[in-house]
Design a protein around this motif. Structure first.
Motif, mmCIF file in Angstrom:
data_model
loop_
_atom_site.group_PDB
_atom_site.id
_atom_site.type_symbol
_atom_site.label_atom_id
_atom_site.label_comp_id
_atom_site.label_asym_id
_atom_site.label_seq_id
_atom_site.Cartn_x
_atom_site.Cartn_y
_atom_site.Cartn_z
ATOM 1 N N PHE A 2 64.782 -31.280 25.592
ATOM 2 C CA PHE A 2 65.961 -31.862 26.228
ATOM 3 C C PHE A 2 65.762 -31.837 27.731
ATOM 4 C CE2 PHE A 2 67.723 -29.798 22.335
ATOM 5 C CZ PHE A 2 68.047 -30.960 21.663
ATOM 6 N N ASN A 100 73.584 -40.027 31.191
ATOM 7 C CA ASN A 100 72.289 -40.045 30.501
ATOM 8 C C ASN A 100 71.916 -38.679 29.916
ATOM 9 O OD1 ASN A 100 71.682 -42.816 30.988
ATOM 10 N ND2 ASN A 100 71.277 -42.255 33.113
ATOM 11 N N ASP A 102 71.124 -35.976 27.097
ATOM 12 C CA ASP A 102 70.479 -36.106 25.795
ATOM 13 C C ASP A 102 70.889 -35.006 24.820
ATOM 14 O OD1 ASP A 102 69.042 -34.129 27.117
ATOM 15 O OD2 ASP A 102 67.133 -35.171 27.007
ATOM 16 N N VAL A 131 74.110 -38.360 20.756
ATOM 17 C CA VAL A 131 73.096 -37.352 21.061
ATOM 18 C C VAL A 131 73.399 -36.093 20.257
ATOM 19 C CG1 VAL A 131 72.704 -38.252 23.393
ATOM 20 C CG2 VAL A 131 74.387 -36.429 23.036
#
Length: 137
Positions: A2, A100, A102, A131
């Motif tokens: 990650f 953004n 994850d 996610v």
């Protein structure tokens, strides 16, 4: 694994987030990732801050404290909402995408009777996020 960990923060109850903060901090350190601490505030005064600018300063200070404690890069992301109670989950999901991230690490409460009928914010995020989501109890 990650790179950008999203962590929703309720500054009014930050003392109850210790366990999840530790998970996020250690995960960030182990993955060489950053943590995005996201908070939702109102356009008017709240019990945490008198206005969104003050809230932003408090959230940024919180992120710096976590960076120092876990020795990881952090940032803060403020969401200003006219009605956080009604829009919290959808606004957090939008912020996951906008930043953004994850992965999401979030704190849950101990489930009660009503949780069998009404999903918690963390449960809804886990069900709808694109996610991975770690819900820490």
């Amino acid at each position: 694994m990650f790179k950008r960990i999203f962590f929703p923060v309720d500054l009014e109850h930050k003392d109850s987030l210790v366990k999840a903060l530790e998970v996020a901090g250690k995960l960030a350190r182990d993955c060489d990732a950053s943590v995005i601490y996201a908070g939702v505030t109102t356009v008017t005064a709240s019990s945490v801050a008198s206005n969104p600018k003050e809230f932003s300063s408090q959230l940024a200070a919180f992120a710096r404290e976590q960076a120092s404690q876990y020795n990881v890069p952090t940032e803060s992301h403020v969401i200003t909402s006219p009605d956080p109670t009604a829009n919290l989950t959808s606004e957090l999901l939008e912020a996951v995408d906008a930043t953004n991230a994850d992965v999401v690490v979030t704190m849950s409460h101990i489930p009660g009777f009503l949780d069998h009928f009404i999903s918690s914010n963390s449960g809804t995020i886990a069900a709808k996020a694109d996610v991975s989501v770690f819900v820490v109890r």
